[in-house]
Scaffold this motif. Sequence first.
Motif, PDB file in Angstrom:
ATOM      1  N   TYR A   1      -9.374 -11.172  -1.203  1.00 43.65           N
ATOM      2  CA  TYR A   1     -10.070 -12.369  -0.731  1.00 43.65           C
ATOM      3  C   TYR A   1     -10.034 -13.441  -1.819  1.00 43.65           C
ATOM      4  N   THR A   2      -9.939 -14.676  -1.370  1.00 38.15           N
ATOM      5  CA  THR A   2      -9.803 -15.840  -2.241  1.00 38.15           C
ATOM      6  C   THR A   2     -11.025 -16.746  -2.055  1.00 38.15           C
ATOM      7  N   PRO A   3     -11.167 -17.779  -2.863  1.00 37.87           N
ATOM      8  CA  PRO A   3     -12.274 -18.712  -2.642  1.00 37.87           C
ATOM      9  C   PRO A   3     -12.279 -19.293  -1.226  1.00 37.87           C
ATOM     10  N   ASN A   4     -11.106 -19.420  -0.615  1.00 36.70           N
ATOM     11  CA  ASN A   4     -11.036 -19.995   0.735  1.00 36.70           C
ATOM     12  C   ASN A   4     -11.356 -18.981   1.831  1.00 36.70           C
ATOM     13  N   THR A   5     -11.291 -17.687   1.534  1.00 35.24           N
ATOM     14  CA  THR A   5     -11.518 -16.670   2.569  1.00 35.24           C
ATOM     15  C   THR A   5     -12.729 -15.792   2.273  1.00 35.24           C
ATOM     16  N   LEU A   6     -13.421 -16.065   1.197  1.00 37.67           N
ATOM     17  CA  LEU A   6     -14.591 -15.261   0.822  1.00 37.67           C
ATOM     18  C   LEU A   6     -15.584 -15.152   1.966  1.00 37.67           C
ATOM     19  N   GLN A   7     -15.848 -16.254   2.636  1.00 35.76           N
ATOM     20  CA  GLN A   7     -16.858 -16.258   3.699  1.00 35.76           C
ATOM     21  C   GLN A   7     -16.437 -15.423   4.903  1.00 35.76           C
ATOM     22  N   ASN A   8     -15.172 -14.992   4.942  1.00 35.58           N
ATOM     23  CA  ASN A   8     -14.667 -14.228   6.083  1.00 35.58           C
ATOM     24  C   ASN A   8     -14.737 -12.719   5.884  1.00 35.58           C
ATOM     25  N   LEU A   9     -15.345 -12.259   4.813  1.00 33.11           N
ATOM     26  CA  LEU A   9     -15.352 -10.820   4.536  1.00 33.11           C
ATOM     27  C   LEU A   9     -15.866  -9.974   5.707  1.00 33.11           C
ATOM     28  N   PRO A  10     -16.990 -10.321   6.345  1.00 31.30           N
ATOM     29  CA  PRO A  10     -17.436  -9.506   7.492  1.00 31.30           C
ATOM     30  C   PRO A  10     -16.399  -9.495   8.618  1.00 31.30           C
ATOM     31  N   GLU A  11     -15.736 -10.618   8.854  1.00 32.57           N
ATOM     32  CA  GLU A  11     -14.705 -10.694   9.887  1.00 32.57           C
ATOM     33  C   GLU A  11     -13.520  -9.799   9.534  1.00 32.57           C
ATOM     34  N   VAL A  12     -13.173  -9.744   8.255  1.00 29.67           N
ATOM     35  CA  VAL A  12     -12.074  -8.889   7.797  1.00 29.67           C
ATOM     36  C   VAL A  12     -12.383  -7.425   8.099  1.00 29.67           C
ATOM     37  N   ILE A  13     -13.613  -7.007   7.826  1.00 32.48           N
ATOM     38  CA  ILE A  13     -14.014  -5.624   8.121  1.00 32.48           C
ATOM     39  C   ILE A  13     -13.899  -5.347   9.620  1.00 32.48           C
ATOM     40  N   ASP A  14     -14.393  -6.258  10.435  1.00 34.28           N
ATOM     41  CA  ASP A  14     -14.313  -6.087  11.897  1.00 34.28           C
ATOM     42  C   ASP A  14     -12.861  -5.940  12.356  1.00 34.28           C
ATOM     43  N   TYR A  15     -11.996  -6.757  11.803  1.00 32.99           N
ATOM     44  CA  TYR A  15     -10.590  -6.748  12.194  1.00 32.99           C
ATOM     45  C   TYR A  15      -9.950  -5.399  11.902  1.00 32.99           C
ATOM     46  N   PHE A  16     -10.097  -4.923  10.680  1.00 32.64           N
ATOM     47  CA  PHE A  16      -9.469  -3.652  10.316  1.00 32.64           C
ATOM     48  C   PHE A  16     -10.071  -2.485  11.093  1.00 32.64           C
ATOM     49  N   TYR A  17     -11.376  -2.514  11.271  1.00 32.76           N
ATOM     50  CA  TYR A  17     -12.024  -1.421  11.994  1.00 32.76           C
ATOM     51  C   TYR A  17     -11.519  -1.358  13.435  1.00 32.76           C
ATOM     52  N   ALA A  18     -11.336  -2.512  14.058  1.00 33.41           N
ATOM     53  CA  ALA A  18     -10.820  -2.554  15.429  1.00 33.41           C
ATOM     54  C   ALA A  18      -9.387  -2.040  15.514  1.00 33.41           C
ATOM     55  N   LEU A  19      -8.616  -2.208  14.434  1.00 28.10           N
ATOM     56  CA  LEU A  19      -7.246  -1.689  14.406  1.00 28.10           C
ATOM     57  C   LEU A  19      -7.223  -0.166  14.264  1.00 28.10           C
ATOM     58  N   GLY A  20      -8.321   0.395  13.824  1.00 25.77           N
ATOM     59  CA  GLY A  20      -8.362   1.831  13.577  1.00 25.77           C
ATOM     60  C   GLY A  20      -8.297   2.199  12.107  1.00 25.77           C
ATOM     61  N   VAL A  21      -8.312   1.199  11.232  1.00 24.83           N
ATOM     62  CA  VAL A  21      -8.299   1.449   9.790  1.00 24.83           C
ATOM     63  C   VAL A  21      -9.668   1.967   9.368  1.00 24.83           C
ATOM     64  N   ARG A  22      -9.678   3.049   8.601  1.00 22.96           N
ATOM     65  CA  ARG A  22     -10.938   3.640   8.160  1.00 22.96           C
ATOM     66  C   ARG A  22     -11.059   3.716   6.642  1.00 22.96           C
ATOM     67  N   VAL A  23     -10.076   3.173   5.941  1.00 24.82           N
ATOM     68  CA  VAL A  23     -10.123   3.132   4.481  1.00 24.82           C
ATOM     69  C   VAL A  23      -9.771   1.705   4.056  1.00 24.82           C
ATOM     70  N   ILE A  24     -10.776   0.961   3.624  1.00 30.36           N
ATOM     71  CA  ILE A  24     -10.609  -0.467   3.353  1.00 30.36           C
ATOM     72  C   ILE A  24     -10.986  -0.769   1.907  1.00 30.36           C
ATOM     73  N   TYR A  25     -10.048  -1.346   1.196  1.00 26.29           N
ATOM     74  CA  TYR A  25     -10.303  -1.807  -0.165  1.00 26.29           C
ATOM     75  C   TYR A  25     -10.396  -3.332  -0.146  1.00 26.29           C
ATOM     76  N   LEU A  26     -11.456  -3.853  -0.729  1.00 29.25           N
ATOM     77  CA  LEU A  26     -11.662  -5.296  -0.824  1.00 29.25           C
ATOM     78  C   LEU A  26     -11.603  -5.702  -2.293  1.00 29.25           C
ATOM     79  N   ASN A  27     -10.732  -6.646  -2.615  1.00 30.91           N
ATOM     80  CA  ASN A  27     -10.579  -7.074  -4.007  1.00 30.91           C
ATOM     81  C   ASN A  27     -10.465  -8.589  -4.087  1.00 30.91           C
ATOM     82  N   PRO A  28     -11.159  -9.190  -5.037  1.00 28.59           N
ATOM     83  CA  PRO A  28     -11.035 -10.646  -5.200  1.00 28.59           C
ATOM     84  C   PRO A  28      -9.713 -11.009  -5.848  1.00 28.59           C
ATOM     85  N   ASP A  29      -9.249 -12.204  -5.595  1.00 29.51           N
ATOM     86  CA  ASP A  29      -8.107 -12.759  -6.313  1.00 29.51           C
ATOM     87  C   ASP A  29      -8.578 -13.026  -7.739  1.00 29.51           C
ATOM     88  N   ILE A  30      -8.151 -12.175  -8.673  1.00 27.80           N
ATOM     89  CA  ILE A  30      -8.696 -12.258 -10.031  1.00 27.80           C
ATOM     90  C   ILE A  30      -8.181 -13.478 -10.790  1.00 27.80           C
TER      91      ILE A  30
END
Length: 374
Positions: A156-185
């Motif tokens: 996630y970047t400064p432009n997509t930070l606010q979308n983190l909950p949406e990102v989780i929803d998206y992957f979960y709906a795809l069937g992904v059950r292992v999600i790593y979230l990392n900031p653009d360092i």
Amino acid sequence: MKYTIAVTQQCNLGCSYCYISSNREVMSPATADRIIEFMFRHTPEDETIEIGFFGGEPMLEFDLIKTISSRIRSHRGYNPDKVNFFIVSNGTIFSDAIADELVRLQLPFGISCDGPPHIQDSSRVFRDGRGSSTVVEKNIRHALRSFPFLPVNAVYTPNTLQNLPEVIDYFYALGVRVIYLNPDISARWTREHAEMLPELYRAVGEKYIDYYKQETPCYISMIDSKVTVIMRGGYQPLEKCRMGKGEFAFAPSGNVYPCERLIGSDNGVTHCLGNINNSNLTQVKCSHDASQIANGICPACELNQYCMNWCGCTNYFATGDYNAPGAFLCASEKASIGVALEVINTLGNEGIPFSDHLAGTPLMSIIGESVLKG
């Protein structure tokens, strides 16, 4: 011991935040052989060997990966119980044939994807500017058939930070059950971004709790990693950054770096510890020491033992100093620790013992639930 082998710096994507410069360099088998000898010679007998194949896009050189993994397994020092492999891919290259080979060779596989199309295509595009979301989503669905616990890494970047909950929803709906979230360092994070974190992380935590209550748990790195650390009473010495001592990254040229995030343009100077082809690296040490934080704040903080203030590459990108953490990391760690405590308290009252986290195997909760559900 962690060893990252960048088999190539070629890449078919041009991600806006990539910290590895793309070029046509491909590792030679001779360089790979010297890396293999270094790994087995350098690793203490009581430690495991974690080997990651990296790039560029490593799947562009899948045949080379197969050759290297075969040579590792045929090495006189190889012990299948103490050597683990992993491939990190951008998800653009996948097929039934690749899946069969990955399973046959026991090469675990993960995909980097930042989220739904409008997020993925804002940063992760092909060289001609086309978005990669369509092909990557298709390949995630495809890969899940062979790897039901496929790890997906979202930056996630400064432009997509606010979308983190949406990102989780998206992957979960795809069937992904292992999600790593990392900031653009490498991003320019501000105080305003830091102030957003508690609310956003809490929203992710609420989803995590709901998944458990619905008996469809999901591993989310920022939560599960902190739950594990809290249950254990803090990070253990071998869990902390050991770059240049217990962690090495090898560029296709043979240049050696303390971490894959520091390969950069592979100029052989910045962060470089030498070259595997012409240097004796057995005594090479990096100047980073995870136990020495270069400020007066962290050592006195009550959350210090649960905090990743020791991550050398993250610190370097934020402050220019391996040992000096930045303000955004501090805010992120405080927020994730706070959410993990809320998760422990809430689910603890529901009778969840977190014994798998205490044992260091939080994914067993997901695997166990899947088995029970047939």
